[in-house]
Each structure stands twice: as C-alpha cells, then as structure tokens.
Motif scaffolding. Structure first.
Motif, mmCIF file in Angstrom:
data_model
loop_
_atom_site.group_PDB
_atom_site.id
_atom_site.type_symbol
_atom_site.label_atom_id
_atom_site.label_comp_id
_atom_site.label_asym_id
_atom_site.label_seq_id
_atom_site.Cartn_x
_atom_site.Cartn_y
_atom_site.Cartn_z
ATOM 1 N N TRP A 143 0.839 -1.191 0.000
ATOM 2 C CA TRP A 143 0.000 0.000 0.000
ATOM 3 C C TRP A 143 0.875 1.242 0.000
ATOM 4 O O TRP A 143 1.946 1.269 0.607
ATOM 5 N N LYS A 144 0.404 2.276 -0.683
ATOM 6 C CA LYS A 144 1.113 3.558 -0.732
ATOM 7 C C LYS A 144 0.106 4.672 -0.522
ATOM 8 O O LYS A 144 -0.830 4.827 -1.308
ATOM 9 N N ASN A 145 0.281 5.414 0.565
ATOM 10 C CA ASN A 145 -0.672 6.485 0.909
ATOM 11 C C ASN A 145 -2.110 5.958 0.982
ATOM 12 O O ASN A 145 -3.042 6.569 0.456
ATOM 13 N N LEU A 146 -2.251 4.785 1.613
ATOM 14 C CA LEU A 146 -3.546 4.146 1.816
ATOM 15 C C LEU A 146 -4.188 3.654 0.525
ATOM 16 O O LEU A 146 -5.376 3.311 0.516
ATOM 17 N N LYS A 147 -3.432 3.577 -0.555
ATOM 18 C CA LYS A 147 -3.956 3.072 -1.822
ATOM 19 C C LYS A 147 -3.299 1.741 -2.148
ATOM 20 O O LYS A 147 -2.122 1.528 -1.850
ATOM 21 N N ASP A 148 -4.065 0.865 -2.784
ATOM 22 C CA ASP A 148 -3.546 -0.432 -3.206
ATOM 23 C C ASP A 148 -2.510 -0.198 -4.297
ATOM 24 O O ASP A 148 -2.829 0.209 -5.406
ATOM 25 N N TYR A 149 -1.245 -0.484 -3.986
ATOM 26 C CA TYR A 149 -0.139 -0.147 -4.874
ATOM 27 C C TYR A 149 0.369 -1.359 -5.644
ATOM 28 O O TYR A 149 0.642 -1.285 -6.840
ATOM 29 N N ALA A 150 0.540 -2.493 -4.966
ATOM 30 C CA ALA A 150 1.059 -3.702 -5.609
ATOM 31 C C ALA A 150 0.748 -4.889 -4.710
ATOM 32 O O ALA A 150 0.130 -4.751 -3.646
ATOM 33 N N GLY A 151 1.212 -6.066 -5.134
ATOM 34 C CA GLY A 151 1.023 -7.261 -4.333
ATOM 35 C C GLY A 151 1.717 -8.447 -4.965
ATOM 36 O O GLY A 151 2.066 -8.431 -6.151
ATOM 37 N N PHE A 152 1.963 -9.470 -4.158
ATOM 38 C CA PHE A 152 2.532 -10.710 -4.674
ATOM 39 C C PHE A 152 2.001 -11.857 -3.830
ATOM 40 O O PHE A 152 1.602 -11.682 -2.681
ATOM 41 N N LYS A 153 2.011 -13.051 -4.437
ATOM 42 C CA LYS A 153 1.340 -14.192 -3.827
ATOM 43 C C LYS A 153 2.291 -15.362 -3.641
ATOM 44 O O LYS A 153 3.144 -15.620 -4.470
ATOM 45 N N SER A 154 2.123 -16.062 -2.515
ATOM 46 C CA SER A 154 2.847 -17.295 -2.253
ATOM 47 C C SER A 154 1.844 -18.422 -2.074
ATOM 48 O O SER A 154 0.711 -18.199 -1.665
ATOM 49 N N ARG A 155 2.269 -19.633 -2.367
ATOM 50 C CA ARG A 155 1.373 -20.779 -2.267
ATOM 51 C C ARG A 155 1.499 -21.492 -0.924
ATOM 52 O O ARG A 155 1.072 -22.631 -0.786
ATOM 53 N N SER A 156 2.055 -20.819 0.043
ATOM 54 C CA SER A 156 2.456 -21.507 1.277
ATOM 55 C C SER A 156 1.546 -21.261 2.463
ATOM 56 O O SER A 156 1.887 -21.593 3.578
ATOM 57 N N GLY A 157 0.407 -20.652 2.270
ATOM 58 C CA GLY A 157 -0.466 -20.400 3.409
ATOM 59 C C GLY A 157 -0.220 -19.036 4.018
ATOM 60 O O GLY A 157 0.470 -18.187 3.458
ATOM 61 N N LEU A 158 -0.783 -18.829 5.193
ATOM 62 C CA LEU A 158 -0.767 -17.491 5.795
ATOM 63 C C LEU A 158 0.646 -17.005 6.098
ATOM 64 O O LEU A 158 1.556 -17.783 6.351
ATOM 65 N N ILE A 159 0.801 -15.695 6.070
ATOM 66 C CA ILE A 159 2.091 -15.033 6.275
ATOM 67 C C ILE A 159 2.100 -14.455 7.678
ATOM 68 O O ILE A 159 1.343 -13.531 7.989
ATOM 69 N N LYS A 160 2.956 -14.977 8.540
ATOM 70 C CA LYS A 160 2.949 -14.599 9.944
ATOM 71 C C LYS A 160 3.984 -13.545 10.291
ATOM 72 O O LYS A 160 3.968 -12.992 11.399
ATOM 73 N N ALA A 161 4.945 -13.265 9.397
ATOM 74 C CA ALA A 161 5.989 -12.291 9.707
ATOM 75 C C ALA A 161 6.541 -11.685 8.422
ATOM 76 O O ALA A 161 6.670 -12.387 7.404
#
Length: 489
Positions: A143-161
């Motif tokens: 996010w950039k200035n509260l706007k959806d800026y980019a993203g990426f995906k992993s196939r490994s389940g939830l991201i804890k850190a």
C-alpha cells in the motif's frame, strides 16, 4: 463500498464500515458456549469456518478515537460517552484520494483505514511510504498512501511475519519456510521471489547425502533442516547481516543474508516460540508459550555464530506473546496472554524490571516509536506508553480505539515530512511524529499518528471526573519498579 478493481476501501471515520453481523473473535477462556475453533499459541482462537456469522453484541464506536488514560477508555464507551463526545476525541478525516501531508501534520489519532476482504491481518511491515500486509489469504499486499499499490502471492499459506532489508522483503510462513522477494528496479511495484530459506541446494544435499540424513535425524538443531512448524517471527541485525527466525517448533535459526546460509539452529524453549528479537550488546531475546523470556549472548566464531543462554528474565504460567526492544535505552518489553506487559532495563549488566497493566485481554503485539511503546491486544485497544528516563517510570498516556477485533500486529514509521527534512520550529523541535499501522482480526488496517509529546498534550484540561478509572503507580514486587495505567479496575 467496495471498488470494482480490487475491493479496496478507504473508510471515512463518520461512516460505519461494518455490517451488523460480523465474525466472532473469541478468546479461548471467554466462558462462552464453545464452537469449533482453531487455536493459536498467543491465546486467540478463530472460527474454522470463516463463513460463520454471529451477533456478538459489539457496539461500534462511530468515532474511532485517541483517549487519554484519565478518560473513559473502556471498550464499552458508546457514542454518547464524555470520552467520544469530547473535542479531544474527535480526529480529522482520513487521507483523501488527493492526500496532502502539509494539511494533516497536526492530526493526532486515527487518520485512515484500509479494508480489503482477503482474510485476517497477521503481519505488517513499513518502509518509507510503503506498507506491506500479510494475511491468511497467501497474499502480501503493498500500500502507498492508503492506496492499493502492488502485491505478490505465495502458495504456502498465511504469512505470519514480514521484515524489510533494502530492496529485499523476507516473509515467514505457516509451512516453516522463509521466502525472499526482491523489488524490481525497473518496476518499483513488482516483486519477484529470489530465494527460499533454507535454500533448495541445501535441502538437496541433506536428502542425497546419507551422513546428513542421519545427522538431521539425531540432531534436533540441524542447520540443514527447515522449521518443522510455522515461522512465528523474524528479526534482523542489519549491521552484521543476520536474520533470526523463530518457530512453533521451539527453535530459533540464524541465517546469513549474503548467501542465505543457516549458521545455527537452537532448541530454545519447551513450547512454541512466539517472538525473537535482536536487541543490543550482541544479545538476542526470545519469548515462548512456555511462559519464559530468555536472553542469548551471541559470539562470532569465524564465519559462523554461537549463541549461549545468558539469563532467563521471566518464567510464568501465561504465554509470552510478543517482544519489543529499545536498543538506545537498553530496554526490553514482553507481552503476555494475561494482558500484562513486563519490562526490563539493563544497567551495568543487570536487568531491573516491572509490570505495565493496561489491557483486559491477551497482549498480541508490541512496537516502539521513539520514546513511546505501543501494545495491541485482544481487547481491540492499543495502549500508548511513555517512559520517564529520569526514574524509569512508565505511564499510559493514550489508548487508541476503533478496531472491531483483536489487534494482531503493529508497524511504525517516522513521519514522512519530518524524515524529508521539514524545517522544525521551536515548538516542534524534539517532538517527532510517528505513523502507526495496526492490523486486526477484523480484516482491517488502521493508520494513526502519534507524537513524542502525547503525554503533555493529553494533560490539557481533561476532567478526571469523566471516568472512574485513574492512572496509578504501584510497586512491582521484588523489582523496585512500578506499573501504571491499571485499566482493569
């Protein structure tokens, strides 16, 4: 209120972003009629079926607010309470689409919210004007200035850190692996996965060589193996170039960033480790569900490391859920499932500490901003604490309210205008402002601004008669320290 492109919604403070029915966020010991739950090591349980809706009789505060510790700050404060109706509790609207920093420099409190229906928010990391959010949807959003800026995906389940080092982003996952992502120089919003810890090469060597297989089976601290359970936290020592990871498999691992090599694996606790934090004076701190906070001394041995247990700071029945460190002040903080925050100051090689009472439920996350400590909890509140360096006393100066679910993670970044070298006047000299991001199990991220001088700012003309709760100081047995802001009374 959901846009057509990605489901992102910037919430106006005067509009209720939640429906009447919302997901239950129950503590394991809440005494209610049990339902199928998925337990976490920090004391929070979630419904296994996310489609379950329940009327939890929660009252949504129309105005999310910053409350002084001497005001009515309980979660049951309604719209008509003196706290919410007070002009001190009313904050400016969130950043609009044409956000201008110069017009919002004086806003203290809630300045914006982000809601995206992608699951519960488990991790946050801030770098400059970028915010990274990790959830159980396998997606990392940028996010950039509260706007959806980019993203990426992993196939490994939830991201804890999530931790950030330069142009690289490290993410810890439920499958026990750590993924490494690199930001593209040509396309700043694009992230490419460039590695995994442990590396595929080291895993192949372990599989092919019978000697390594036998060693791995005999030695629980094998450096060739990945974590056997979820990676619960990550911490970086940038100067030395080391990454620390903790896991529910009761181990911490030390990784060299330059070649992605595991230098050491330590069987550190008797139960799941919820947090690891590199601190000061070559000390590393760990907190576990076994109720212990341990101090490890690091020694560099050639190209490797050796960590030895130096001290056990805390041993209790309640799980330790979070850690935070202030290296400059040699301070260490730990949050527990009983709602308490323990702290210690290291002076002349001796740790002296005390207890802070500010939450009614489990403390789930901690972070520091200058001389401020922020604690988020299952009671949906964020307490802001200041420390008096002259005598070491702590005071809860504000409580940030507005989340409808437990506050699971926090991230902090210094006010951007100040970091850019904005000219400081006599009034603002030494009064740094911080942007605080809070992720919650209500699937939202809230953005706050706090100030180093919040203690002084909140003492202005706020009548203590508006609340039955008063900030108090009480000695902590055996430590010579004290606690403050007992809000549970």
């Amino acid at each position: 209120m959901r846009n057509e492109t990605g489901g992102t919604m910037v919430v106006d403070l005067q509009a209720d972003p939640y429906t009447i029915n919302h997901h239950p966020y129950d503590l394991c010991d809440n005494g209610r009629k049990p339902r199928p739950l998925k337990a976490d090591h920090d004391g929070i349980c979630l419904p296994e079926d996310p489609s379950i809706n329940s009327d939890t009789n929660l009252t949504h505060q129309r105005f999310s607010s910053v409350s002084s510790s001497i005001m009515s700050i309980g979660p049951n404060s309604g719209e008509g309470s003196p706290c919410v109706m007070s002009p001190w509790a009313r904050v400016s609207p969130p950043w609009p689409a044409d956000f201008n920093e110069d017009n919002s420099l004086e806003t203290i409190g809630l300045i914006g919210s982000i809601v995206r229906e992608e699951g519960y928010i488990y991790s946050l990391a801030a770098s400059g004007d970028l915010l990274y959010t990790g959830s159980d949807s396998k997606n990392v959003r940028v996010w950039k200035n509260l706007k959806d800026y980019a993203g990426f995906k992993s196939r490994s389940g939830l991201i804890k850190a999530i931790v950030i080092c330069g142009d690289r982003v490290f993410t810890g996952h439920q499958d026990g692996k750590i993924r490494i992502w690199k930001v593209s120089t040509r396309k700043p919003g694009k992230h490419k996965r460039v590695g995994t810890l442990p590396t595929f090469k080291s895993m192949v060597k372990t599989t092919v060589n019978p000697k390594n297989i036998m060693e791995a089976r005999r030695n629980k601290n094998s450096k060739k193996k990945k974590h056997k359970d979820a990676v619960s936290s990550l911490s970086m020592d940038v100067e030395v170039g080391l990454l620390y990871s903790s896991s529910w498999d009761r181990t911490i691992k030390v990784w060299r960033i330059s070649d992605s090599k595991c230098l050491e694996s330590i069987q550190a606790h008797d139960d799941a480790i919820n947090s690891v934090m590199f601190g000061f004076d070559d000390l590393v701190f760990t907190g576990s569900a076994d109720g212990a906070v341990k101090v490890w001394k690091r020694e560099m041995q050639g190209k490797g490391t050796k960590h030895e247990l130096e001290q056990v700071l805390l041993k209790q029945e309640n799980a330790v859920t979070a850690l935070a460190v202030i290296p400059k002040s040699s301070m260490i903080y730990s949050g527990s499932s009983d709602g308490l925050v323990n702290y210690w100051e290291r002076s002349k090689g001796i740790f002296i500490g005390g207890i802070l009472k500010g939450h009614k439920s489990a403390v789930l996350c901690l972070t520091v901003a200058g001389n401020l400590l922020l604690s988020g909890a299952a009671d949906k509140n964020i307490c802001v604490w200041t420390r008096d360096p002259s005598d070491g006393s702590h005071q809860c100066v504000s409580v940030l309210t507005g989340h409808m679910g437990p506050v699971k993670c926090l991230a902090v970044e210094e006010e951007q205008a100040y970091r850019k070298g904005a000219k400081a006047s006599a009034d603002t000299e030494g009064d740094r402002k911080w942007i605080i991001y809070s992720g919650s199990l209500d699937k939202s991220v809230k953005v706050w601004r706090v100030s180093d001088r919040m203690g002084t700012w909140r003492e202005v003309d706020e009548p203590s008669a508006s609340s039955g709760r008063k900030s108090s100081l009480s000695p902590h047995e055996g430590s010579g320290a004290w606690s403050s802001c007992d809000l549970g009374k």
